[in-house]
Design an enzyme around this catalytic site. Structure first.
Site, PDB file in Angstrom:
ATOM      1  CB  THR A  39      25.831  17.783 -16.891  1.00 17.78           C
ATOM      2  OG1 THR A  39      24.595  17.453 -16.288  1.00 17.78           O
ATOM      3  CG2 THR A  39      26.792  18.188 -15.777  1.00 17.78           C
ATOM      4  CG  ASP A  40      20.570  19.251 -16.726  1.00 14.67           C
ATOM      5  OD1 ASP A  40      21.306  18.388 -16.213  1.00 14.67           O
ATOM      6  OD2 ASP A  40      19.381  19.036 -17.037  1.00 14.67           O
ATOM      7  CD  GLU A  41      23.199  15.525 -12.749  1.00 19.06           C
ATOM      8  OE1 GLU A  41      23.858  15.419 -11.716  1.00 19.06           O
ATOM      9  OE2 GLU A  41      22.651  14.571 -13.314  1.00 19.06           O
ATOM     10  CE1 TYR A  63      29.024  13.742 -14.459  1.00 20.14           C
ATOM     11  CE2 TYR A  63      26.842  14.579 -13.872  1.00 20.14           C
ATOM     12  CZ  TYR A  63      27.804  14.295 -14.840  1.00 20.14           C
ATOM     13  OH  TYR A  63      27.549  14.561 -16.156  1.00 20.14           O
ATOM     14  CE  LYS A  85      30.756  17.133 -17.345  1.00 23.02           C
ATOM     15  NZ  LYS A  85      31.590  16.596 -18.455  1.00 23.02           N
TER      16      LYS A  85
HETATM   17  P1  NAD Z   1      29.665   7.547 -20.524  1.00 24.32           P
HETATM   18  O1  NAD Z   1      29.971   7.225 -19.115  1.00 24.32           O
HETATM   19  O2  NAD Z   1      28.714   6.686 -21.280  1.00 24.32           O
HETATM   20  O3  NAD Z   1      31.009   7.593 -21.377  1.00 24.32           O
HETATM   21  C1  NAD Z   1      32.176   8.205 -20.904  1.00 24.32           C
HETATM   22  C2  NAD Z   1      33.338   7.786 -21.795  1.00 24.32           C
HETATM   23  O4  NAD Z   1      34.527   8.443 -21.303  1.00 24.32           O
HETATM   24  C3  NAD Z   1      33.615   6.279 -21.756  1.00 24.32           C
HETATM   25  O5  NAD Z   1      33.828   5.808 -23.061  1.00 24.32           O
HETATM   26  C4  NAD Z   1      34.888   6.170 -20.920  1.00 24.32           C
HETATM   27  O6  NAD Z   1      35.706   5.075 -21.281  1.00 24.32           O
HETATM   28  C5  NAD Z   1      35.582   7.492 -21.232  1.00 24.32           C
HETATM   29  N1  NAD Z   1      36.494   7.900 -20.158  1.00 24.32           N
HETATM   30  C6  NAD Z   1      36.239   7.954 -18.822  1.00 24.32           C
HETATM   31  N2  NAD Z   1      37.342   8.345 -18.153  1.00 24.32           N
HETATM   32  C7  NAD Z   1      38.313   8.553 -19.090  1.00 24.32           C
HETATM   33  C8  NAD Z   1      39.675   8.980 -19.021  1.00 24.32           C
HETATM   34  N3  NAD Z   1      40.260   9.241 -17.851  1.00 24.32           N
HETATM   35  N4  NAD Z   1      40.360   9.115 -20.173  1.00 24.32           N
HETATM   36  C9  NAD Z   1      39.781   8.832 -21.372  1.00 24.32           C
HETATM   37  N5  NAD Z   1      38.505   8.404 -21.486  1.00 24.32           N
HETATM   38  C10 NAD Z   1      37.782   8.270 -20.367  1.00 24.32           C
HETATM   39  O7  NAD Z   1      29.173   9.056 -20.510  1.00 24.32           O
HETATM   40  P2  NAD Z   1      28.056   9.799 -21.377  1.00 24.32           P
HETATM   41  O8  NAD Z   1      26.755   9.612 -20.718  1.00 24.32           O
HETATM   42  O9  NAD Z   1      28.217   9.430 -22.796  1.00 24.32           O
HETATM   43  O10 NAD Z   1      28.505  11.321 -21.156  1.00 24.32           O
HETATM   44  C11 NAD Z   1      29.465  11.918 -22.010  1.00 24.32           C
HETATM   45  C12 NAD Z   1      29.686  13.352 -21.578  1.00 24.32           C
HETATM   46  O11 NAD Z   1      28.459  14.076 -21.639  1.00 24.32           O
HETATM   47  C13 NAD Z   1      30.178  13.500 -20.138  1.00 24.32           C
HETATM   48  O12 NAD Z   1      31.104  14.555 -20.106  1.00 24.32           O
HETATM   49  C14 NAD Z   1      28.926  13.855 -19.353  1.00 24.32           C
HETATM   50  O13 NAD Z   1      29.245  14.621 -18.221  1.00 24.32           O
HETATM   51  C15 NAD Z   1      28.160  14.656 -20.388  1.00 24.32           C
HETATM   52  N6  NAD Z   1      26.693  14.640 -20.245  1.00 24.32           N
HETATM   53  C16 NAD Z   1      26.014  13.454 -20.159  1.00 24.32           C
HETATM   54  C17 NAD Z   1      24.624  13.461 -20.114  1.00 24.32           C
HETATM   55  C18 NAD Z   1      23.819  12.182 -20.050  1.00 24.32           C
HETATM   56  O14 NAD Z   1      22.598  12.237 -19.892  1.00 24.32           O
HETATM   57  N7  NAD Z   1      24.421  11.010 -20.191  1.00 24.32           N
HETATM   58  C19 NAD Z   1      23.927  14.687 -20.132  1.00 24.32           C
HETATM   59  C20 NAD Z   1      24.659  15.877 -20.197  1.00 24.32           C
HETATM   60  C21 NAD Z   1      26.049  15.835 -20.282  1.00 24.32           C
HETATM   61  O1  DAU Z   2      21.045  15.810 -16.237  1.00 28.39           O
HETATM   62  C1  DAU Z   2      22.125  15.318 -16.975  1.00 28.39           C
HETATM   63  C2  DAU Z   2      22.717  14.122 -16.274  1.00 28.39           C
HETATM   64  O2  DAU Z   2      21.811  13.048 -16.473  1.00 28.39           O
HETATM   65  C3  DAU Z   2      24.101  13.748 -16.791  1.00 28.39           C
HETATM   66  O3  DAU Z   2      25.000  14.798 -16.530  1.00 28.39           O
HETATM   67  C4  DAU Z   2      24.607  12.459 -16.116  1.00 28.39           C
HETATM   68  O4  DAU Z   2      25.841  12.074 -16.681  1.00 28.39           O
HETATM   69  C5  DAU Z   2      23.568  11.377 -16.372  1.00 28.39           C
HETATM   70  O5  DAU Z   2      23.953  10.190 -15.696  1.00 28.39           O
HETATM   71  C6  DAU Z   2      22.183  11.802 -15.896  1.00 28.39           C
HETATM   72  O6  DAU Z   2      22.155  11.921 -14.444  1.00 28.39           O
HETATM   73  P1  DAU Z   2      20.912  11.391 -13.581  1.00 28.39           P
HETATM   74  O7  DAU Z   2      21.362  11.137 -12.207  1.00 28.39           O
HETATM   75  O8  DAU Z   2      19.723  12.272 -13.776  1.00 28.39           O
HETATM   76  O9  DAU Z   2      20.615  10.014 -14.379  1.00 28.39           O
HETATM   77  P2  DAU Z   2      20.198   8.545 -13.840  1.00 28.39           P
HETATM   78  O10 DAU Z   2      19.811   7.742 -15.027  1.00 28.39           O
HETATM   79  O11 DAU Z   2      21.231   7.988 -12.913  1.00 28.39           O
HETATM   80  O12 DAU Z   2      18.896   8.839 -12.970  1.00 28.39           O
HETATM   81  C7  DAU Z   2      17.742   9.456 -13.530  1.00 28.39           C
HETATM   82  C8  DAU Z   2      16.721   9.617 -12.404  1.00 28.39           C
HETATM   83  O13 DAU Z   2      16.269   8.312 -12.006  1.00 28.39           O
HETATM   84  C9  DAU Z   2      17.294  10.247 -11.152  1.00 28.39           C
HETATM   85  O14 DAU Z   2      16.319  11.087 -10.559  1.00 28.39           O
HETATM   86  C10 DAU Z   2      17.592   9.075 -10.235  1.00 28.39           C
HETATM   87  C11 DAU Z   2      16.532   8.059 -10.618  1.00 28.39           C
HETATM   88  N1  DAU Z   2      16.948   6.626 -10.509  1.00 28.39           N
HETATM   89  C12 DAU Z   2      18.080   6.229 -11.130  1.00 28.39           C
HETATM   90  C13 DAU Z   2      18.507   4.930 -11.061  1.00 28.39           C
HETATM   91  C14 DAU Z   2      19.776   4.484 -11.740  1.00 28.39           C
HETATM   92  C15 DAU Z   2      16.149   5.727  -9.810  1.00 28.39           C
HETATM   93  O15 DAU Z   2      15.086   6.094  -9.268  1.00 28.39           O
HETATM   94  N2  DAU Z   2      16.572   4.428  -9.745  1.00 28.39           N
HETATM   95  C16 DAU Z   2      17.716   3.987 -10.318  1.00 28.39           C
HETATM   96  O16 DAU Z   2      18.051   2.765 -10.205  1.00 28.39           O
END
Ligand code: NAD
Ligand code: DAU
Length: 378
Positions: free
Chosen positions: A136-138, A184, A188
């Site tokens: 992730t970019d975080e 988180y 990562k």
């Molecule tokens: P998600 O939470 O939707 O899915 C995560 C999946 O991992 C689920 O299916 C869960 O069952 C599985 N999982 C969790 N713990 C596990 C374990 N111990 N063993 C096996 N499986 C397990 O997540 P996502 O949003 O699809 O993110 C996927 C990946 O991409 C993550 O590594 C996250 O850090 C990264 N990522 C997400 C975003 C985003 O915006 N969602 C952005 C950048 C990177």
């Molecule tokens: O940047 C990549 C990341 O993006 C991934 O690595 C994470 O897995 C993914 O969950 C996401 O993280 P964020 O914290 O940015 O996503 P989220 O949807 O939780 O929140 C987006 C923005 O909205 C953040 O600034 C927090 C705000 N927010 C979120 C929720 C859930 C609110 O204001 N209210 C809310 O109820």
């Protein structure tokens, strides 16, 4: 005999399900093994359309289960790993950091060590193998809002010099030092370091990519966009953290899956690639766009649901701005986002409104009870 035997972890989650679908459909000559623990975020309903394909297998397993993972690699002759399994929600990490360290750090280490041992036991060792870690970019920390007028959408989804002129050079580059703030992102970051250490120490072929916020179908409704679409539909309050001024860079999930495909096949070993949309939005502007879009699609009066916006206590340590510079990926591998944000948001809102049953199953928890029964005793 398949041409490649690829293990995708976390394939029942949001991004993972799009990656599994793309690989199973695009590469019938590949065996795709989806390993997922099915935590609250894993949902096999995300993969209904591919579950019967002959080149696909689902395995319910924890990535921390060293023996189980070792056995699976041997059984399936795994030669490539795309690792997405993780705990992914920042708010949950603030309440329960231990689970994040266990899965994201220890789980990644378990996979790395299993892959190392299995591949080293083969005659050809690391040749033709790849451990591809999705991050992730975080991990880079947070940027300030540098533009004097604040951030105003929409931006080009192409890397443009205009964008850089407007916002200065304040972007995350592949060379930006890690500075994670939340449990988180700390977990990562740690996993990213372990992946690179396995390359530097043992010569294991690895790639790491760091992506910005994804949006699109099948995202668990704890995250901003699906949560708010569902709340608007049911006319429930929309809890905006702080002043809603925080900025995220958004990328349509299928564009991320396409980038993963390109990098898995053509990325350079030991490299890092940033993946992003050059598409920054303040949270409050996204929320207003969602309200307008849902109201229009449901035939409600324009803006009638703006009063659902409810400012609530800010997230602890809330990062102000993320902005990814993905020019390296664009220049070296020719990938670029395919969708303009307006188009992506419209598609996403329509998808959630058209898939009420999926959303209701997830929010009621029924999808979990169904799979608990299905896997009882296994
Ligand atoms: P998600 O939470 O939707 O899915 C995560 C999946 O991992 C689920 O299916 C869960 O069952 C599985 N999982 C969790 N713990 C596990 C374990 N111990 N063993 C096996 N499986 C397990 O997540 P996502 O949003 O699809 O993110 C996927 C990946 O991409 C993550 O590594 C996250 O850090 C990264 N990522 C997400 C975003 C985003 O915006 N969602 C952005 C950048 C990177
Ligand atoms: O940047 C990549 C990341 O993006 C991934 O690595 C994470 O897995 C993914 O969950 C996401 O993280 P964020 O914290 O940015 O996503 P989220 O949807 O939780 O929140 C987006 C923005 O909205 C953040 O600034 C927090 C705000 N927010 C979120 C929720 C859930 C609110 O204001 N209210 C809310 O109820």
């Amino acid at each position: 005999m398949y041409k490649r035997n690829i293990l995708i972890t976390g394939g029942a989650g949001f991004i993972g399900s799009h990656v599994v679908r793309l690989f199973v459909n695009k590469y019938p000559e590949y065996r795709i093994v989806n390993l997922d623990k099915l935590t609250y975020a894993g949902n096999l309903a995300n993969l209904r359309d591919v579950e019967d394909k002959p080149n696909y297998r689902f395995v319910k397993m924890d990535i921390c289960d060293f023996e189980g993972v070792m056995h699976l690699m041997e059984e399936e002759h795994i030669d490539g790993i795309i690792h997405l399994a993780a705990e992914s929600h920042v708010d949950r990490s603030i309440k329960d950091p231990f689970t994040f360290a266990r899965t994201n750090v220890m789980g990644t280490l378990t996979l790395l060590q299993s892959a190392k041992l299995y591949w080293e036991s083969r005659q050809e060792k690391f040749e033709g193998k790849l451990f591809y870690h999705i991050s992730t970019d975080e991990v880079y920390g947070a940027l300030d809002l540098t533009h004097p007028e604040g951030v105003k959408p929409p931006f080009s989804t192409r890397a443009s010099s205009d964008h850089h002129e407007a916002y200065g050079e304040e972007f995350f580059l592949e060379s930006t030092k890690y500075n994670p703030h939340s449990p988180y992102s700390a977990s990562k970051a740690s996993s990213d370091h372990f992946v690179r250490a396995y390359h530097d120490t043992y010569g294991m072929p690895t790639i790491v990519t760091n992506c910005s916020n994804n949006y699109g179908p099948y995202q668990f409704p704890e995250k901003l966009i699906p949560l708010f679409i569902n709340n608007i539909r049911h006319r429930k309050p929309l809890p905006v953290y702080g002043k809603g001024e925080n900025v995220r860079d958004w990328l349509f999930v299928e564009d991320h899956a396409r980038a993963i495909d390109v990098i898995f096949h053509r990325g350079k070993v030991a490299e890092t690639y940033n993946i992003g949309g050059f598409n920054e939005w303040k949270n409050i502007d996204i929320v207003r766009t969602l309200i307008r879009t849902v109201d229009r699609l449901l035939g409600r009066t324009e803006d009638e649901d703006m009063n659902l916006i409810t400012y609530v206590t800010d997230r602890l340590g809330h990062d102000m701005r993320y902005a990814i510079d993905s020019r390296k990926l664009q220049a070296e591998l020719g990938w670029e986002p395919s969708l303009q944000f307006e188009e992506g948001i419209e598609k996403t809102v329509r998808w959630y409104l058209d898939h009420e049953a999926w959303m209701d199953n997830v929010t009621s928890g029924d999808y979990q009870r169904y799979y608990e029964d299905m896997y009882k005793g296994r």
